[in-house]
Motif scaffolding. Structure first.
Motif, PDB file in Angstrom:
ATOM      1  N   THR A 362       0.814  -1.214   0.000  1.00 28.28           N
ATOM      2  CA  THR A 362       0.000   0.000   0.000  1.00 28.28           C
ATOM      3  C   THR A 362       0.847   1.264   0.000  1.00 28.28           C
ATOM      4  O   THR A 362       0.307   2.366   0.076  1.00 28.28           O
ATOM      5  CB  THR A 362      -0.930   0.010   1.221  1.00 28.28           C
ATOM      6  OG1 THR A 362      -0.144  -0.108   2.409  1.00 28.28           O
ATOM      7  CG2 THR A 362      -1.924  -1.127   1.164  1.00 28.28           C
ATOM      8  N   ASN A 363       2.161   1.137  -0.063  1.00 26.34           N
ATOM      9  CA  ASN A 363       3.063   2.287  -0.100  1.00 26.34           C
ATOM     10  C   ASN A 363       3.968   2.130  -1.316  1.00 26.34           C
ATOM     11  O   ASN A 363       5.015   1.492  -1.251  1.00 26.34           O
ATOM     12  CB  ASN A 363       3.882   2.365   1.184  1.00 26.34           C
ATOM     13  CG  ASN A 363       3.019   2.527   2.417  1.00 26.34           C
ATOM     14  OD1 ASN A 363       2.493   3.602   2.677  1.00 26.34           O
ATOM     15  ND2 ASN A 363       2.844   1.451   3.168  1.00 26.34           N
ATOM     16  N   GLN A 364       3.513   2.706  -2.429  1.00 22.24           N
ATOM     17  CA  GLN A 364       4.167   2.451  -3.698  1.00 22.24           C
ATOM     18  C   GLN A 364       4.654   3.736  -4.356  1.00 22.24           C
ATOM     19  O   GLN A 364       4.078   4.807  -4.159  1.00 22.24           O
ATOM     20  CB  GLN A 364       3.204   1.707  -4.632  1.00 22.24           C
ATOM     21  CG  GLN A 364       2.785   0.350  -4.087  1.00 22.24           C
ATOM     22  CD  GLN A 364       1.788  -0.373  -4.975  1.00 22.24           C
ATOM     23  OE1 GLN A 364       0.961   0.254  -5.627  1.00 22.24           O
ATOM     24  NE2 GLN A 364       1.856  -1.690  -4.998  1.00 22.24           N
ATOM     25  N   ILE A 365       5.719   3.590  -5.157  1.00 26.83           N
ATOM     26  CA  ILE A 365       6.315   4.707  -5.885  1.00 26.83           C
ATOM     27  C   ILE A 365       6.212   4.413  -7.378  1.00 26.83           C
ATOM     28  O   ILE A 365       6.535   3.302  -7.821  1.00 26.83           O
ATOM     29  CB  ILE A 365       7.789   4.908  -5.494  1.00 26.83           C
ATOM     30  CG1 ILE A 365       7.935   5.087  -3.973  1.00 26.83           C
ATOM     31  CG2 ILE A 365       8.376   6.123  -6.218  1.00 26.83           C
ATOM     32  CD1 ILE A 365       9.373   5.031  -3.503  1.00 26.83           C
ATOM     33  N   TYR A 366       5.775   5.407  -8.144  1.00 24.19           N
ATOM     34  CA  TYR A 366       5.638   5.269  -9.587  1.00 24.19           C
ATOM     35  C   TYR A 366       6.433   6.370 -10.287  1.00 24.19           C
ATOM     36  O   TYR A 366       6.651   7.458  -9.733  1.00 24.19           O
ATOM     37  CB  TYR A 366       4.181   5.402 -10.023  1.00 24.19           C
ATOM     38  CG  TYR A 366       3.262   4.311  -9.526  1.00 24.19           C
ATOM     39  CD1 TYR A 366       3.095   3.123 -10.253  1.00 24.19           C
ATOM     40  CD2 TYR A 366       2.532   4.465  -8.349  1.00 24.19           C
ATOM     41  CE1 TYR A 366       2.242   2.133  -9.809  1.00 24.19           C
ATOM     42  CE2 TYR A 366       1.678   3.472  -7.892  1.00 24.19           C
ATOM     43  CZ  TYR A 366       1.533   2.304  -8.631  1.00 24.19           C
ATOM     44  OH  TYR A 366       0.690   1.329  -8.186  1.00 24.19           O
ATOM     45  N   VAL A 367       6.837   6.075 -11.515  1.00 21.18           N
ATOM     46  CA  VAL A 367       7.390   7.101 -12.399  1.00 21.18           C
ATOM     47  C   VAL A 367       6.523   7.149 -13.651  1.00 21.18           C
ATOM     48  O   VAL A 367       6.318   6.123 -14.318  1.00 21.18           O
ATOM     49  CB  VAL A 367       8.858   6.815 -12.768  1.00 21.18           C
ATOM     50  CG1 VAL A 367       9.323   7.774 -13.864  1.00 21.18           C
ATOM     51  CG2 VAL A 367       9.752   6.962 -11.547  1.00 21.18           C
ATOM     52  N   TYR A 368       6.009   8.322 -13.940  1.00 19.26           N
ATOM     53  CA  TYR A 368       5.176   8.551 -15.115  1.00 19.26           C
ATOM     54  C   TYR A 368       5.980   9.376 -16.119  1.00 19.26           C
ATOM     55  O   TYR A 368       6.566  10.412 -15.764  1.00 19.26           O
ATOM     56  CB  TYR A 368       3.909   9.308 -14.709  1.00 19.26           C
ATOM     57  CG  TYR A 368       3.037   9.756 -15.857  1.00 19.26           C
ATOM     58  CD1 TYR A 368       2.258   8.844 -16.561  1.00 19.26           C
ATOM     59  CD2 TYR A 368       2.987  11.090 -16.238  1.00 19.26           C
ATOM     60  CE1 TYR A 368       1.453   9.257 -17.616  1.00 19.26           C
ATOM     61  CE2 TYR A 368       2.179  11.519 -17.277  1.00 19.26           C
ATOM     62  CZ  TYR A 368       1.420  10.586 -17.964  1.00 19.26           C
ATOM     63  OH  TYR A 368       0.629  11.000 -19.009  1.00 19.26           O
ATOM     64  N   VAL A 369       6.047   8.914 -17.371  1.00 19.11           N
ATOM     65  CA  VAL A 369       6.753   9.648 -18.417  1.00 19.11           C
ATOM     66  C   VAL A 369       5.833  10.745 -18.940  1.00 19.11           C
ATOM     67  O   VAL A 369       4.752  10.479 -19.464  1.00 19.11           O
ATOM     68  CB  VAL A 369       7.192   8.713 -19.552  1.00 19.11           C
ATOM     69  CG1 VAL A 369       7.876   9.514 -20.667  1.00 19.11           C
ATOM     70  CG2 VAL A 369       8.142   7.646 -19.013  1.00 19.11           C
TER      71      VAL A 369
END
Length: 382
Positions: A362-369
């Motif tokens: 429930t603690n997530q990191i994303y990278v969006y281009v």
């Protein structure tokens, strides 16, 4: 503000999920100004460094390799982070009241990053001032403090403030600190030390949650828990194209939803972040990231986190937010080509809403281009 296009953020949006062992809320995300190195900090005391790359035929995908990991002393929460101007050092502030320094490439071997300063209460924000090589920190102890990384634990100076700090930002020579009494202190760093220029009353009615200096350093923006953003140029009056004097300041509502009984639910503006082209994002407790055109005062795009489809399919059964996972941190890289953001619990419901059993899931990191249409107004739209 007027609206444009929508999209989804999270696992189904083209965002890349970073590997992370964080078991509690991600508190900050900071990019190096010289390379695509990303630092994340979390409430479980962990600090992660990633090397992020754009991939794919059109460079519209992202990958990330974990480069280093550290943990704070006694696993105390790490609440904030910032890079030095050369990108070689990360500065940290935490719940153990400490300001710390970690030089990239330094092997800690299980030890905590070196302490360079200390407050008497948790450190909620740190900034780096390039011209004087100072680290600026602020805390719940109502102090604004200045440190020289080359002289650990030697305080260069401290300024008492009338209330505890909730948010801080530094760009160029402009330093802004948002206080618990809903005022903002504006300091100039252009001289030999900080000088208080303004103490301004926020136009928001409730607690300030986020603050950012405008890209041209002519003012600042604040976001609050009421789902509202205020843009505050230092020059309050401007002359329009018709020669009339008009207010240069404006505020708008966002991150609000209406349920089936016509009740409005406002969500906290947890993050403000500016793109290099002067567009900006707001990220909220509703799990939404919104792109805005600063000059035209209009919405460009919305990104909705993972369980949007679930919300949409159950909309008829009553009110449900677009995501049960708030956005807790977000930041653009130096070129504005990637947006890192984290999803997790933002403590808006206090300890009763915290589910530690959820862990890393429930603690997530994303990278969006970031695409051009995300941050640029459609020329065909009027």
């Amino acid at each position: 503000m007027s609206s444009d296009t929508n999209g989804r953020a999270g696992a189904n949006s083209g965002s890349y999920l970073l590997p992370s062992s964080a078991t509690d809320t991600i508190s900050s995300l900071s990019w190096s100004p010289t390379a695509n190195h990303l630092c994340s900090t979390s409430w479980d005391g962990k600090i992660h460094i990633y090397e992020v790359s754009q991939t794919g035929h059109a460079y519209n995908q992202a990958t990330a390799n974990p480069k280093a990991e550290a943990i704070n002393e006694n696993s105390a929460p790490v609440l904030c982070s910032t890079f030095s101007s050369d990108g070689n050092t990360i500065y940290l502030g935490g719940g153990d009241n400490s300001v710390r320094m970690w030089q990239l490439g330094q092997q800690l071997n299980g030890a905590a990053p070196a302490k360079i300063g200390e407050h008497t209460m948790p450190v909620i924000a740190v900034c780096y001032y390039q011209r004087l090589n100072w680290v600026v920190s602020t805390s719940f102890d109502k102090q604004l403090s200045f440190w020289n990384p080359q002289q650990p634990m030697v305080k260069l100076g401290s300024i008492p403030m009338e209330d505890k700090a909730y948010a801080m930002d530094l760009r160029g020579d402009v330093l802004v600190v948002a206080l618990a009494n809903n005022t903002i202190n504006v300091y100039s760093m252009a001289g030999q030390g900080p000088e208080l220029k303004f103490n301004l009353r926020s136009e928001l009615k409730f607690q300030i949650r986020s603050i950012k200096v405008l890209p041209d350093c002519t003012g600042f923006s604040v976001g609050g828990i009421e789902g509202r953003v205020s843009i505050f140029p230092f020059e309050e009056i401007k002359t329009n194209n018709n020669g009339k004097e008009v207010s240069n300041r404006f505020a708008f509502r966002c991150h609000r939803q209406t349920d089936s009984q016509k009740r409005t639910h406002a969500y906290s503006i947890n993050v403000l972040a500016f793109h290099p082209n002067h567009s900006f994002i707001t990220a909220g407790g509703d799990g939404e990231i919104t792109f805005w055109d600063y000059n035209k005062r209009s919405r460009l795009k919305r990104l909705l986190t993972d369980n949007y489809d679930e919300w949409k399919n159950n909309a008829g059964s009553g009110f449900k937010t677009q995501s049960n996972t708030p956005v807790t941190a977000a930041n653009f890289n130096a070129q504005g080509t990637m947006l890192a953001y984290s999803c997790g619990y933002d403590w808006s419901k206090g300890s009763q809403g915290h589910n530690p059993a959820g862990g890393a899931a429930t603690n997530q990191i994303y990278v969006y281009v970031v695409q051009e249409f995300d941050v640029k107004q459609n020329p065909m739209k009027k």
